[in-house]
Write an enzyme that holds these catalytic residues in place. Structure first.
Site, PDB file in Angstrom:
ATOM      1  N   LYS A 162       0.827  -1.221   0.000  1.00  0.00           N
ATOM      2  CA  LYS A 162       0.000   0.000   0.000  1.00  0.00           C
ATOM      3  C   LYS A 162       0.853   1.259   0.000  1.00  0.00           C
ATOM      4  O   LYS A 162       1.820   1.363   0.744  1.00  0.00           O
ATOM      5  CB  LYS A 162      -0.891  -0.033   1.241  1.00  0.00           C
ATOM      6  CG  LYS A 162      -2.060   0.905   1.230  1.00  0.00           C
ATOM      7  CD  LYS A 162      -2.981   0.549   2.395  1.00  0.00           C
ATOM      8  CE  LYS A 162      -4.120   1.505   2.606  1.00  0.00           C
ATOM      9  NZ  LYS A 162      -4.862   1.927   1.439  1.00  0.00           N
ATOM     10  N   GLY A 177       6.604   0.788   5.689  1.00  0.00           N
ATOM     11  CA  GLY A 177       7.508  -0.116   4.973  1.00  0.00           C
ATOM     12  C   GLY A 177       7.542   0.160   3.483  1.00  0.00           C
ATOM     13  O   GLY A 177       8.601   0.164   2.848  1.00  0.00           O
ATOM     14  N   CYS A 178       6.379   0.418   2.919  1.00  0.00           N
ATOM     15  CA  CYS A 178       6.269   0.663   1.480  1.00  0.00           C
ATOM     16  C   CYS A 178       6.938   1.981   1.093  1.00  0.00           C
ATOM     17  O   CYS A 178       7.549   2.097   0.028  1.00  0.00           O
ATOM     18  CB  CYS A 178       4.807   0.664   1.055  1.00  0.00           C
ATOM     19  SG  CYS A 178       3.993  -0.907   1.407  1.00  0.00           S
ATOM     20  N   THR A 179       6.832   2.971   1.979  1.00  0.00           N
ATOM     21  CA  THR A 179       7.484   4.254   1.732  1.00  0.00           C
ATOM     22  C   THR A 179       9.001   4.082   1.764  1.00  0.00           C
ATOM     23  O   THR A 179       9.711   4.561   0.871  1.00  0.00           O
ATOM     24  CB  THR A 179       7.030   5.308   2.771  1.00  0.00           C
ATOM     25  OG1 THR A 179       5.613   5.491   2.630  1.00  0.00           O
ATOM     26  CG2 THR A 179       7.739   6.632   2.572  1.00  0.00           C
ATOM     27  N   ALA A 233      10.114   2.253  -1.463  1.00  0.00           N
ATOM     28  CA  ALA A 233      10.023   3.122  -2.647  1.00  0.00           C
ATOM     29  C   ALA A 233      11.112   4.198  -2.621  1.00  0.00           C
ATOM     30  O   ALA A 233      11.723   4.499  -3.655  1.00  0.00           O
ATOM     31  CB  ALA A 233       8.637   3.758  -2.721  1.00  0.00           C
TER      32      ALA A 233
END
Length: 157
Positions: free
Chosen positions: A36, A41-43, A46
């Site tokens: 998401k 974690g995704c930030t 990325a």
């Protein structure tokens, strides 16, 4: 899936431009699946890929992040975090499922279906030559870059 032909896909990017694997033939592709936009974690993942983008480009590699988020959510994420990578939207989860990056997860004893954080390196001839499943974000991008260099060295020898 390793050393097999990568499942073909065509998905809209953050600008709603269709990106297809076949159009990237002849290039190395780092395809990563994440749950998401705008989550911790995704930030981190990325941003790590964005920070290393120049290094990946020197290795003739394209980085594509895939999540079930809409192109509109991707634009917000890219703008907010100043990302330089391409994010693809797989709202119906077809590509996630094709790469076995969608499935049963456990969190605090609760089972649910969701994105299994995974990364694949696809060779210029469209084969999956490396894969990571249930990725831990810390240090992951470095591992992917090292593996890509190793694979290219093998190809060139």
């Amino acid at each position: 899936m390793l050393n097999e032909k990568a499942p073909e896909f065509c998905l809209p990017n953050q600008d709603e431009t269709e990106i297809c694997l076949r159009d990237l033939s002849g290039k190395w592709v780092v395809l990563y699946f994440y749950p998401k936009d705008n989550t911790p974690g995704c930030t981190t993942e990325a941003c790590d890929f964005t920070n290393e983008l120049e290094e990946f480009e020197k290795l003739d590699a394209v980085i594509l992040g895939v999540s079930p988020d809409s192109p509109k959510k991707h634009i917000n994420f890219i703008t907010k975090k100043e990302l330089k990578i391409t994010l693809l939207s797989d709202e119906d989860k077809t590509v996630l499922k094709a790469y076995n990056a969608w499935g049963l997860k456990k969190n605090y004893g609760r089972e649910y279906e969701g994105v299994i954080r995974s990364t694949f390196i696809i060779s210029p001839d469209a084969k999956v030559v490396a894969q990571w499943r249930n990725v831990r974000v810390k240090g992951h991008v470095e591992k992917v870059k090292d593996k890509l260099k190793e694979l290219q060295d093998e190809n060139n020898s």
